[in-house]
Design a protein around this motif. Sequence first.
Motif, PDB file in Angstrom:
ATOM      1  N   GLY A 188       1.167  -1.074  -0.031  1.00  0.00           N
ATOM      2  CA  GLY A 188      -0.798   0.024   0.197  1.00  0.00           C
ATOM      3  C   GLY A 188       0.266   1.116  -0.028  1.00  0.00           C
ATOM      4  N   GLY A 189       2.037   0.802   0.585  1.00  0.00           N
ATOM      5  CA  GLY A 189       3.137   2.334   0.875  1.00  0.00           C
ATOM      6  C   GLY A 189       3.867   2.228   0.039  1.00  0.00           C
ATOM      7  N   GLY A 190       4.707   2.805   0.001  1.00  0.00           N
ATOM      8  CA  GLY A 190       5.990   3.154  -0.462  1.00  0.00           C
ATOM      9  C   GLY A 190       7.346   2.683   0.542  1.00  0.00           C
TER      10      GLY A 190
ATOM     11  N   LEU B 191       2.633   2.059  -3.235  1.00  0.00           N
ATOM     12  CA  LEU B 191       1.365   3.176  -4.089  1.00  0.00           C
ATOM     13  C   LEU B 191      -0.303   2.653  -3.612  1.00  0.00           C
ATOM     14  N   THR B 192      -0.103   0.479  -3.584  1.00  0.00           N
ATOM     15  CA  THR B 192      -1.598   0.150  -4.191  1.00  0.00           C
ATOM     16  C   THR B 192      -2.677   0.863  -3.318  1.00  0.00           C
ATOM     17  N   LEU B 193      -2.715   1.519  -1.868  1.00  0.00           N
ATOM     18  CA  LEU B 193      -3.570   2.973  -1.230  1.00  0.00           C
ATOM     19  C   LEU B 193      -3.858   4.563  -2.039  1.00  0.00           C
ATOM     20  N   ALA B 194      -2.565   4.729  -2.486  1.00  0.00           N
ATOM     21  CA  ALA B 194      -2.477   6.143  -3.094  1.00  0.00           C
ATOM     22  C   ALA B 194      -3.518   6.313  -3.698  1.00  0.00           C
TER      23      ALA B 194
ATOM     24  N   GLU C 265      -1.154  12.918  -3.716  1.00  0.00           N
ATOM     25  CA  GLU C 265      -0.388  13.762  -4.743  1.00  0.00           C
ATOM     26  C   GLU C 265       0.623  12.195  -5.396  1.00  0.00           C
ATOM     27  N   LEU C 266       0.908  11.137  -5.144  1.00  0.00           N
ATOM     28  CA  LEU C 266       1.328   9.972  -5.037  1.00  0.00           C
ATOM     29  C   LEU C 266       0.731   9.086  -6.724  1.00  0.00           C
ATOM     30  N   ARG C 267      -0.679   9.801  -6.573  1.00  0.00           N
ATOM     31  CA  ARG C 267      -1.276   8.863  -7.812  1.00  0.00           C
ATOM     32  C   ARG C 267      -0.671   8.855  -8.630  1.00  0.00           C
ATOM     33  N   ASP C 268       0.170   9.363  -9.543  1.00  0.00           N
ATOM     34  CA  ASP C 268       0.541   9.854 -10.957  1.00  0.00           C
ATOM     35  C   ASP C 268       1.576   8.663 -10.989  1.00  0.00           C
ATOM     36  N   LEU C 269       1.837   8.781  -9.647  1.00  0.00           N
ATOM     37  CA  LEU C 269       3.246   7.570  -9.802  1.00  0.00           C
ATOM     38  C   LEU C 269       2.978   5.983  -9.706  1.00  0.00           C
ATOM     39  N   ALA C 270       1.798   5.914  -8.742  1.00  0.00           N
ATOM     40  CA  ALA C 270       0.860   4.713  -8.127  1.00  0.00           C
ATOM     41  C   ALA C 270       0.841   4.006 -10.152  1.00  0.00           C
ATOM     42  N   ARG C 271      -0.191   5.233 -10.586  1.00  0.00           N
ATOM     43  CA  ARG C 271      -0.214   4.417 -11.844  1.00  0.00           C
ATOM     44  C   ARG C 271       0.386   4.190 -12.364  1.00  0.00           C
ATOM     45  N   GLN C 272       1.472   4.806 -12.375  1.00  0.00           N
ATOM     46  CA  GLN C 272       2.903   4.216 -13.306  1.00  0.00           C
ATOM     47  C   GLN C 272       3.289   3.312 -12.648  1.00  0.00           C
ATOM     48  N   GLN C 273       3.582   3.047 -11.300  1.00  0.00           N
ATOM     49  CA  GLN C 273       4.052   1.529 -11.203  1.00  0.00           C
ATOM     50  C   GLN C 273       3.673   0.042 -11.262  1.00  0.00           C
TER      51      GLN C 273
END
Length: 219
Positions: free
Chosen positions: A139-141, A177-180, A188-196
């Motif tokens: 969920g986190g980083g 970052l699946t909980l983003a 603010e981490l959603r774009d990064l989460a989607r990319q991952q």
Amino acid sequence: MSTIFRLDSSIRTESSVSRAVADTLEASVIEAEGSDTTVIRRDVGLSPVPSDVWATSAFAGFTPEGDRTDEQLAAQAVAAELADEVVAADVLVIATSLYNFGVSQHLKTWIDTVITDPRFAPGTQTVKGKPAFLVLARGGGYGEGTPREGWDHATAYLRRILEDVWGLDLDVIETELTLAEVTPQMAELRDLARQQLAESHEAARTSGRSVTVKLRSAA
Ligand SMILES: Cc1cc2nc3c(=O)[nH]c(=O)nc-3n(C[C@H](O)[C@H](O)[C@H](O)COP(=O)(O)O)c2cc1C
């Protein structure tokens, strides 16, 4: 014809990232290996191995064969069934999640129980060299330099068992970052989460295709 052993351990089905990435991987292996590929499924997230089976089977191993109780024999039969599924497979796909900074208790119980089977006793390496994939969702980083670097106590343990104790030819596909998406503080981490997540699915597709090469070179 190839056989995949697919283990899931997320406690949810809806929106499970580990299940979704493992689905992509499984589909890619089937596409590469052919539609006659067999999939053996074990879902310890939905149907956990009872937690007392491990200790009962372990103690059965220390008890002379003729003296084992019915309960011990039943626990050993469960361990043998779980071990059979792993031994029968050409490729292993193990999907899991980080829970409370550690390994899923259901996955841990499954591992502990399998290890009570004589074929998986430490040092045996019955499945040495088999291609295997560990698909992990967190969920986190926990990357280098993040506040919780070092708090993921699951991944290193799972690598130790699958790679070092069992000797599998392991690839790890991790999604963080699946909980983003559902946590306002992580917006603010959603774009990064989607990319991952997109990268994990791509890695799963590529890895699935690579299995064929591994299986042919092992044959
Ligand atoms: C009970 C519970 C405990 C969790 N603990 C953690 C945790 O310690 N660290 C973390 O990064 N995520 C944690 N998560 C989030 C999961 O790791 C994340 O949702 C992951 O995507 C779950 O896998 P799945 O998507 O396949 O269900 C937890 C989730 C649940 C339900």
